[in-house]
Motif scaffolding. Structure first.
Motif, PDB file in Angstrom:
ATOM      1  N   ASP A 174       0.836  -1.209   0.000  1.00 41.56           N
ATOM      2  CA  ASP A 174       0.000   0.000   0.000  1.00 41.56           C
ATOM      3  C   ASP A 174       0.868   1.256   0.000  1.00 41.56           C
ATOM      4  N   SER A 194       4.288  -6.593 -13.622  1.00 38.45           N
ATOM      5  CA  SER A 194       3.606  -7.410 -12.611  1.00 38.45           C
ATOM      6  C   SER A 194       2.841  -8.542 -13.282  1.00 38.45           C
ATOM      7  N   LYS A 196       0.332  -9.691 -10.993  1.00 36.60           N
ATOM      8  CA  LYS A 196      -0.739  -9.689  -9.995  1.00 36.60           C
ATOM      9  C   LYS A 196      -1.816  -8.704 -10.445  1.00 36.60           C
ATOM     10  N   LEU A 197      -2.855  -9.240 -11.042  1.00 38.91           N
ATOM     11  CA  LEU A 197      -3.821  -8.374 -11.724  1.00 38.91           C
ATOM     12  C   LEU A 197      -4.594  -7.480 -10.769  1.00 38.91           C
ATOM     13  N   ARG A 198      -4.874  -7.990  -9.582  1.00 41.88           N
ATOM     14  CA  ARG A 198      -5.603  -7.159  -8.625  1.00 41.88           C
ATOM     15  C   ARG A 198      -4.799  -5.902  -8.293  1.00 41.88           C
ATOM     16  N   GLU A 199      -3.491  -6.106  -8.068  1.00 43.51           N
ATOM     17  CA  GLU A 199      -2.613  -4.972  -7.760  1.00 43.51           C
ATOM     18  C   GLU A 199      -2.520  -4.018  -8.955  1.00 43.51           C
ATOM     19  N   LEU A 201      -4.671  -3.446 -11.254  1.00 45.81           N
ATOM     20  CA  LEU A 201      -5.897  -2.661 -11.411  1.00 45.81           C
ATOM     21  C   LEU A 201      -6.021  -1.615 -10.309  1.00 45.81           C
ATOM     22  N   ALA A 202      -5.422  -1.881  -9.143  1.00 52.97           N
ATOM     23  CA  ALA A 202      -5.542  -0.936  -8.029  1.00 52.97           C
ATOM     24  C   ALA A 202      -4.696   0.313  -8.232  1.00 52.97           C
ATOM     25  N   ASP A 225     -11.053  -5.578 -16.395  1.00 52.96           N
ATOM     26  CA  ASP A 225     -11.146  -6.284 -15.112  1.00 52.96           C
ATOM     27  C   ASP A 225     -10.185  -7.477 -15.123  1.00 52.96           C
ATOM     28  N   GLU A 226     -10.094  -8.146 -13.973  1.00 50.09           N
ATOM     29  CA  GLU A 226      -9.146  -9.251 -13.851  1.00 50.09           C
ATOM     30  C   GLU A 226      -9.432 -10.345 -14.871  1.00 50.09           C
ATOM     31  N   ARG A 227     -10.708 -10.569 -15.119  1.00 48.22           N
ATOM     32  CA  ARG A 227     -11.082 -11.671 -16.008  1.00 48.22           C
ATOM     33  C   ARG A 227     -10.594 -11.408 -17.436  1.00 48.22           C
TER      34      ARG A 227
END
Ligand code: ATP
Length: 238
Positions: A174, A194, A196-199, A201-202, A225-227
């Motif tokens: 963070d 990266s 890490k898709l969640r990261e 996108l964040a 989105d991640e998908r």
């Protein structure tokens, strides 16, 4: 605007990059994602002067740039922070940050000046770390701050971060993301490697997806989105 175009790189029979185009707006966080071996590190290595491409060109704000060495990249304000830290653990934070950059004075290097410089850089970029601490005694998150400070000291305009969260705790991640956003807010450009898709996108504005040395998609983070990104990474039609 930073533009790489038609970048090719082969290692023997392996085509790491098969003619890649990448356009990055300054003042943004731009993620380069892909599975292991997709070519992310190789592509960013070309921009950082670490990898000599077999073909392709780099244009910075409309002007062709020749980046044949890390020093060339620094001269264009481009620096890379590696996945594995390249710090001298027995030296202090200040020594690590200025190493190789400050002219040596007779009688040794100027500790007070280096410490003041690290303090100032740290304040400006929200990267506070004791300039007198020995790097080997710091937490991993603090060591990464030192890496970032070193890169910012050499090349403050374009920062390439290679899987920077791999070794960080969620809290440290963070903290890093807020530094990345601040840098972009100051008009600097952050390239974020990266998977890490969640990261991704964040923190990112844009995402470029690589698969087997080719770009399979370029998306605004807010519009994907991640998908979808996962599909582009593995070449699945969605
Ligand atoms: P990772 O997430 O594992 O770091 P990546 O997307 O960054 O993967 P690269 O490291 O750029 O991928 O590698 C792309 C391809 O080029 C891989 O097949 C890799 O094995 C190969 N490659 C990269 N560097 C070299 C090298 N110095 N010598 C030989 N092959 C290499």
């Amino acid at each position: 605007m930073i533009a790489l175009s038609g970048i090719e790189k082969r290692y023997g029979a392996v085509t790491a990059l098969g003619g890649v185009d990448l356009t990055v707006e300054r003042g943004t966080v731009h993620a380069v994602v892909g599975e292991n071996g997709a070519g992310k590190t190789t592509l960013m290595g070309v921009l950082a002067g670490i990898v000599a491409p077999d073909a392709g060109t780099i244009t910075l704000d409309g002007t062709p740039a020749r980046i044949a060495s890390v020093e060339d990249a620094y001269a264009h304000g481009i620096g890379m922070v590696h996945q594995h830290f390249r710090l001298f653990r027995r030296l202090t934070v200040a020594e690590n940050v200025v190493m190789g950059r400050e002219p040596k004075r007779r009688g040794g290097y100027d500790h007070a000046a280096a410490e003041a410089l690290v303090d100032e850089l740290g304040r400006r970029h929200g990267l506070r770390v004791d300039p007198r601490a020995r790097v080997g005694e710091l937490s991993v998150g603090d060591q990464q701050r030192v890496e970032l400070l070193r890169a910012l000291h050499r090349a403050a305009e374009v920062l390439i971060l290679d899987e920077p969260t791999a070794v960080l705790t969620p809290q440290e991640t963070d903290g890093l993301f807020s530094v990345m956003r601040d840098l972009a807010g100051q008009g600097r450009t952050v390239l974020f490697i990266s998977h890490k898709l969640r990261e991704v996108l964040a923190v990112s504005d844009m995402v470029t997806v690589l698969r087997r040395g080719a770009v399979t998609g370029v998306r605004r983070a807010a519009e994907t989105d991640e998908r979808e990104l996962a599909g582009l990474m593995v070449g699945r039609a969605i």
